[in-house]
Structures are given as C-alpha cells and as structure tokens.
Design a protein around this motif. Structure first.
Motif, PDB file in Angstrom:
ATOM      1  N   VAL A  13       6.387  18.818   9.494  1.00  0.00           N
ATOM      2  CA  VAL A  13       5.932  19.992  10.495  1.00  0.00           C
ATOM      3  C   VAL A  13       5.012  20.888   9.671  1.00  0.00           C
ATOM      4  CG1 VAL A  13       7.866  20.196  11.719  1.00  0.00           C
ATOM      5  CG2 VAL A  13       7.815  21.380   9.505  1.00  0.00           C
ATOM      6  N   PHE A  14       4.480  20.659   8.260  1.00  0.00           N
ATOM      7  CA  PHE A  14       3.389  21.404   7.673  1.00  0.00           C
ATOM      8  C   PHE A  14       2.283  20.672   7.660  1.00  0.00           C
ATOM      9  CE2 PHE A  14       7.735  22.692   5.677  1.00  0.00           C
ATOM     10  CZ  PHE A  14       7.841  23.847   6.336  1.00  0.00           C
ATOM     11  N   ASP A  41       7.534  23.800  16.071  1.00  0.00           N
ATOM     12  CA  ASP A  41       7.076  24.967  16.328  1.00  0.00           C
ATOM     13  C   ASP A  41       7.389  25.980  17.307  1.00  0.00           C
ATOM     14  OD1 ASP A  41       5.978  26.913  14.374  1.00  0.00           O
ATOM     15  OD2 ASP A  41       4.240  25.701  13.707  1.00  0.00           O
ATOM     16  N   SER A  50       6.791  37.795  12.650  1.00  0.00           N
ATOM     17  CA  SER A  50       6.734  36.424  11.910  1.00  0.00           C
ATOM     18  C   SER A  50       8.270  35.841  11.431  1.00  0.00           C
ATOM     19  CB  SER A  50       6.007  36.315  10.710  1.00  0.00           C
ATOM     20  OG  SER A  50       6.558  37.235   9.431  1.00  0.00           O
ATOM     21  N   HIS A  51       9.178  37.137  11.274  1.00  0.00           N
ATOM     22  CA  HIS A  51      10.360  36.837  10.892  1.00  0.00           C
ATOM     23  C   HIS A  51      11.196  36.347  11.919  1.00  0.00           C
ATOM     24  CE1 HIS A  51      13.891  37.672   8.147  1.00  0.00           C
ATOM     25  NE2 HIS A  51      14.781  37.866   9.170  1.00  0.00           N
ATOM     26  N   LYS A  53      10.089  34.970  14.642  1.00  0.00           N
ATOM     27  CA  LYS A  53       9.730  33.909  14.802  1.00  0.00           C
ATOM     28  C   LYS A  53      10.305  32.704  14.047  1.00  0.00           C
ATOM     29  CE  LYS A  53       5.663  30.613  15.129  1.00  0.00           C
ATOM     30  NZ  LYS A  53       4.340  30.387  14.445  1.00  0.00           N
ATOM     31  N   GLY A  54      10.557  33.029  12.781  1.00  0.00           N
ATOM     32  CA  GLY A  54      11.384  31.991  11.849  1.00  0.00           C
ATOM     33  C   GLY A  54      12.687  31.972  12.372  1.00  0.00           C
ATOM     34  N   MET A  55      13.442  33.089  12.833  1.00  0.00           N
ATOM     35  CA  MET A  55      14.609  33.032  13.209  1.00  0.00           C
ATOM     36  C   MET A  55      14.718  32.096  14.668  1.00  0.00           C
ATOM     37  SD  MET A  55      16.617  34.938  11.448  1.00  0.00           S
ATOM     38  CE  MET A  55      17.806  35.997  12.361  1.00  0.00           C
ATOM     39  N   ILE A  57      13.054  29.553  15.450  1.00  0.00           N
ATOM     40  CA  ILE A  57      12.535  28.187  15.197  1.00  0.00           C
ATOM     41  C   ILE A  57      13.895  27.658  14.461  1.00  0.00           C
ATOM     42  CG2 ILE A  57      11.199  26.550  13.728  1.00  0.00           C
ATOM     43  CD1 ILE A  57       9.007  28.407  13.646  1.00  0.00           C
ATOM     44  N   SER A  58      14.447  28.580  13.693  1.00  0.00           N
ATOM     45  CA  SER A  58      15.948  27.981  13.002  1.00  0.00           C
ATOM     46  C   SER A  58      16.695  27.697  14.240  1.00  0.00           C
ATOM     47  CB  SER A  58      16.312  29.242  12.204  1.00  0.00           C
ATOM     48  OG  SER A  58      17.868  28.997  12.085  1.00  0.00           O
ATOM     49  N   ALA A  59      16.886  28.590  15.075  1.00  0.00           N
ATOM     50  CA  ALA A  59      18.176  28.356  16.134  1.00  0.00           C
ATOM     51  C   ALA A  59      17.607  27.254  17.183  1.00  0.00           C
ATOM     52  CB  ALA A  59      17.888  29.637  17.183  1.00  0.00           C
ATOM     53  N   ASP A  61      15.969  24.602  15.905  1.00  0.00           N
ATOM     54  CA  ASP A  61      16.109  23.159  15.506  1.00  0.00           C
ATOM     55  C   ASP A  61      17.605  22.896  15.170  1.00  0.00           C
ATOM     56  OD1 ASP A  61      13.577  22.964  15.416  1.00  0.00           O
ATOM     57  OD2 ASP A  61      13.312  23.595  13.269  1.00  0.00           O
ATOM     58  N   GLU A  62      18.721  23.991  15.270  1.00  0.00           N
ATOM     59  CA  GLU A  62      20.074  23.787  14.981  1.00  0.00           C
ATOM     60  C   GLU A  62      20.438  23.249  16.349  1.00  0.00           C
ATOM     61  OE1 GLU A  62      22.471  26.919  13.415  1.00  0.00           O
ATOM     62  OE2 GLU A  62      21.497  27.180  11.749  1.00  0.00           O
ATOM     63  N   THR A  85      13.078  22.026   0.990  1.00  0.00           N
ATOM     64  CA  THR A  85      14.552  22.624   1.053  1.00  0.00           C
ATOM     65  C   THR A  85      15.060  22.792   2.512  1.00  0.00           C
ATOM     66  OG1 THR A  85      13.512  24.810   1.090  1.00  0.00           O
ATOM     67  CG2 THR A  85      14.310  24.199  -1.001  1.00  0.00           C
ATOM     68  N   GLY A  86      14.170  22.901   3.555  1.00  0.00           N
ATOM     69  CA  GLY A  86      14.714  23.015   5.018  1.00  0.00           C
ATOM     70  C   GLY A  86      15.345  21.592   5.654  1.00  0.00           C
TER      71      GLY A  86
ATOM     72  N   CYS B  88      20.958  23.807  -1.220  1.00  0.00           N
ATOM     73  CA  CYS B  88      20.341  24.080   0.157  1.00  0.00           C
ATOM     74  C   CYS B  88      21.189  23.059   1.141  1.00  0.00           C
ATOM     75  CB  CYS B  88      18.977  23.469   0.432  1.00  0.00           C
ATOM     76  SG  CYS B  88      17.810  24.620  -0.299  1.00  0.00           S
ATOM     77  N   LEU B 138       0.376  23.448   5.513  1.00  0.00           N
ATOM     78  CA  LEU B 138       0.819  24.973   5.978  1.00  0.00           C
ATOM     79  C   LEU B 138       1.150  25.870   5.062  1.00  0.00           C
ATOM     80  CD1 LEU B 138       0.227  26.369   8.949  1.00  0.00           C
ATOM     81  CD2 LEU B 138       2.614  25.853   9.115  1.00  0.00           C
ATOM     82  N   ASP B 141       4.349  31.590   6.738  1.00  0.00           N
ATOM     83  CA  ASP B 141       4.868  32.988   6.173  1.00  0.00           C
ATOM     84  C   ASP B 141       5.873  33.665   7.413  1.00  0.00           C
ATOM     85  OD1 ASP B 141       5.464  35.549   5.427  1.00  0.00           O
ATOM     86  OD2 ASP B 141       3.112  36.170   5.507  1.00  0.00           O
ATOM     87  N   PHE B 142       7.312  33.568   7.041  1.00  0.00           N
ATOM     88  CA  PHE B 142       8.098  33.962   7.970  1.00  0.00           C
ATOM     89  C   PHE B 142       9.019  35.280   7.382  1.00  0.00           C
ATOM     90  CE2 PHE B 142       7.765  29.620   9.437  1.00  0.00           C
ATOM     91  CZ  PHE B 142       7.265  29.990  10.566  1.00  0.00           C
ATOM     92  N   ASP B 143       8.407  35.819   6.137  1.00  0.00           N
ATOM     93  CA  ASP B 143       8.821  36.768   5.624  1.00  0.00           C
ATOM     94  C   ASP B 143      10.333  36.455   5.259  1.00  0.00           C
ATOM     95  OD1 ASP B 143       9.270  39.412   4.606  1.00  0.00           O
ATOM     96  OD2 ASP B 143       9.403  40.339   6.536  1.00  0.00           O
ATOM     97  N   MET B 144      10.520  35.500   4.604  1.00  0.00           N
ATOM     98  CA  MET B 144      11.797  34.921   4.136  1.00  0.00           C
ATOM     99  C   MET B 144      11.876  34.428   2.608  1.00  0.00           C
ATOM    100  SD  MET B 144      13.367  32.879   7.428  1.00  0.00           S
ATOM    101  CE  MET B 144      13.326  33.855   9.110  1.00  0.00           C
ATOM    102  N   ASN B 147      12.702  28.491   2.848  1.00  0.00           N
ATOM    103  CA  ASN B 147      12.498  27.811   4.117  1.00  0.00           C
ATOM    104  C   ASN B 147      13.154  28.509   5.101  1.00  0.00           C
ATOM    105  OD1 ASN B 147      13.407  25.704   6.161  1.00  0.00           O
ATOM    106  ND2 ASN B 147      11.758  24.484   5.371  1.00  0.00           N
ATOM    107  N   LEU B 148      12.652  28.835   6.628  1.00  0.00           N
ATOM    108  CA  LEU B 148      13.348  29.405   7.736  1.00  0.00           C
ATOM    109  C   LEU B 148      14.712  29.020   8.025  1.00  0.00           C
ATOM    110  CD1 LEU B 148      13.078  27.995  10.535  1.00  0.00           C
ATOM    111  CD2 LEU B 148      10.663  28.162   9.960  1.00  0.00           C
ATOM    112  N   MET B 149      14.843  27.838   7.714  1.00  0.00           N
ATOM    113  CA  MET B 149      16.421  26.839   8.225  1.00  0.00           C
ATOM    114  C   MET B 149      17.288  27.660   7.136  1.00  0.00           C
ATOM    115  SD  MET B 149      15.644  25.169  10.653  1.00  0.00           S
ATOM    116  CE  MET B 149      17.335  24.481  10.915  1.00  0.00           C
ATOM    117  N   ARG B 156      21.484  34.374  11.389  1.00  0.00           N
ATOM    118  CA  ARG B 156      22.001  34.127  12.696  1.00  0.00           C
ATOM    119  C   ARG B 156      23.457  34.129  12.707  1.00  0.00           C
ATOM    120  NH1 ARG B 156      20.039  29.466  13.274  1.00  0.00           N
ATOM    121  NH2 ARG B 156      21.327  29.205  15.413  1.00  0.00           N
TER     122      ARG B 156
END
Lengths: 190, 190
Positions: A13-14, A41, A50-51, A53-55, A57-59, A61-62, A85-86, B88, B138, B141-144, B147-149, B156
């Motif tokens: 994804v990166f 994405d 951005s935070h 947005k990250g949340m 994407i996490s939701a 993908d789960e 790590t993801g 992780c 990439l 930057d998710f202010d985390m 990794n966002l997961m 969440r």
C-alpha cells in the motif's frame, strides 16, 4: 465449498506503483482459484483530519479481514530489518479468528541473520551463555523468518512460510515467493 | 466484577534484566487493582530444536492472551524505527477477540517524525502531491504512534495510547508512560 477469500496483507500500500503490484497479485490469486481481498486507501476528502482518515482505513481493513477466510502476509523487511508493523497486526488479527495464515518474504536471510547484520557481528555471550548485541538485547534464534509469534502463529494453524531471494531493487515487486505461497494456500484451502 | 487480567506485551523479554523490568511492571499493575500476565521464555531443555522451542513459546503466549481480558502493548521502537513485530501480532490478536487494548511508547517522536528522520529529510512530493522517500515509499502521516492498524485498532475499541519521552539509555526501563497507561486502563476496566 464456497469461494475462499484471501486477505493480502503487506506494505504494498506504500509503493508508488501500488495499484499495479496489487493487480498483479490479485491476478495470480485468481489464477489459483482464490478470491483476493486487498487493503487500500480511504478517500482523503471525506475526513477533516489525517488521524480520522487513519481510523477509517483501520476500520475498513478490519472489516475486510472479518469477511476473509485466510491471510497471506508479506513479511519482507520494511524500513529496517523486520516486517511492516501493520501487516504483523493483521496476521495476529486473523490468527485469533482461527483462520489459516500464510506468509512470505522476499528476503532470503532469516530473522537471526538480519539481527546479526544489524549488530555488525558485534554479538557477545552473557554470563548465562546467551548471545546479546552491544545494546544488551537478546539475539534470539528460532530459525524463523521474523519474530516467533508470527511464524509460530502461522505454522501452528497449518499454514506455511516461504522465503524467497529477490534482488535489492525488486524487494517489493518480485512475485516469485508470493506465487509459491499462493500455490500452497490454494492446495490447503480448495 | 471478576479480576481483570492484563497481558503485558512488549520487547522486554529480550532485555538482559527482563525479570527485573517485568517484576516492576507487574507490581505497578497490581497497585492499580489489575492482574498482570507476562509472556516468557519456555525451558530450552524440553525442545530438540530452536524452531520447536519457538513454536512452544508462541503456543504458550497465545494461551496466556486467550486467558487475559485486555492488553497493554509496549510500542517503543525496537531495533529500528518501528515497534517490535511480535508485540504488533499480539495487539492484533487481542483486538480480534474484541478485548480492550492499550499501548504506550517511550519515544516522543511519532511515526511520521521517525520516518522523516529515517530518510534524513530527503522526502519529496510525487506527481500526485504525495510525500515519498528516496526509495519511493509513501511517508504516511496519520498523527499516530506507529502504523494506523495499531493505533486505529486500539482507539476504535475505546483504548488509549500514551507517548512518553524517555532518555535514549532508558528506552526500555523508564516506566513513566507505562504507569500512565496502566492508570487509564484501570479506570476503564474496573
């Protein structure tokens, strides 16, 4: 048996050519009779920060993992000597659901060899005879691709791990090891 | 409510003073009314190969997680710029079981800042305006914290993340951020 949905976890994804690499992986998975599911994405425009947005994407993908039957994780070392790590989170997530897990790496050197390289060979035995780096950290050697929780979780669920040997400039584009693990996964799942 | 068992995930198991650090963490957890559960080493003598020993530790730690009610993960960067991969996996494992998850790091710099540092500031915008390192990856930057997961999975589920700021030589011994997250976890769980 109904179609087997395979979640394709990994740091693809990166990549600048994310879409191209993911399409190539999905095509391969379909050729072996499985249904590919890829993380992706979320549209940035929908989120004020951005935070958030990250949340989102996490939701998403789960939810994609919840709807999948198995996982193939790309554990190729990412920005250092260990897996993304993801991807590791996702492997644990699917393992906890009791779903078959598979993994591959495009790096031939196993976890132990990469740690030795990280320490530039400066590993010494402590008073108990345990090998440690200059920072004191244990140089564990379980003959595994990465941390034992990853490979242990996979193998104890009947899954498999394939280590390839891609060139340095093809670490995230070479699909030889991926193809091999898709074959193995298809043989187990279908 | 019955006793709340908290699985303490983290790379502490690799420290030369593992027992001491784990005892200090367990004492703190008990002070806040929770029951600490720590991963650990299996006796080497029982296994003919290191691989089998690794498999046994994996099995035991999964069993410990299955018997726990929540997790506190130490996401302090480990041998590089990201969290320990085994930790992780464990965070994903507990999240999939719907258990409350909490995390901390002793590194004040967030994921984005660590990646910028990793690239030595050599980050450029691509044709779409996305920031990328010299390797094309990439710079998310998710202010985390990582990794966002990881952080997404935690927040969440109503959990929290604490970033401390330990000195370089106290990254794995400073318990200030850990203490703070234990307080937060106890307030949520008890």
């Amino acid at each position: 048996m109904s179609a087997q949905r395979i979640y394709l976890a990994g740091p693809e994804v990166f990549l600048p050519n994310m879409a191209e690499v993911q399409e190539a992986k999905k095509t391969l998975v379909r050729e072996y009779g499985l249904v590919p599911v890829t993380p992706g994405d979320a549209d940035a425009a929908d989120f004020p920060t951005s935070h958030e947005k990250g949340m989102a994407i996490s939701a998403r993908d789960e939810t994609l993992m919840d709807s999948s039957d198995a996982i193939i994780a790309n554990l190729t070392p990412y920005r250092g000597i260990a897996a993304d790590t993801g991807t590791c989170f996702e492997l644990g997530y699917m393992s906890a659901q009791g779903k078959p897990a598979f993994a591959y790496s495009n790096e031939a050197k196993n976890h132990h060899d990469r740690v030795l390289e990280y320490y530039g060979g400066k590993v010494q035995r402590d008073a108990k005879g345990l090998p440690r780096g200059p920072d004191g950290l244990l140089v564990e050697d379980f003959d595994m691709i990465d941390n034992l929780m990853l490979q242990g979780g996979i193998e104890r669920r009947g899954g498999a791990v394939v280590a390839g040997h891609a060139a340095a400039d093809a670490m995230f584009s070479n699909l030889a090891a991926f193809t091999e693990i898709v074959k193995i996964a298809a043989a187990k799942l279908l």
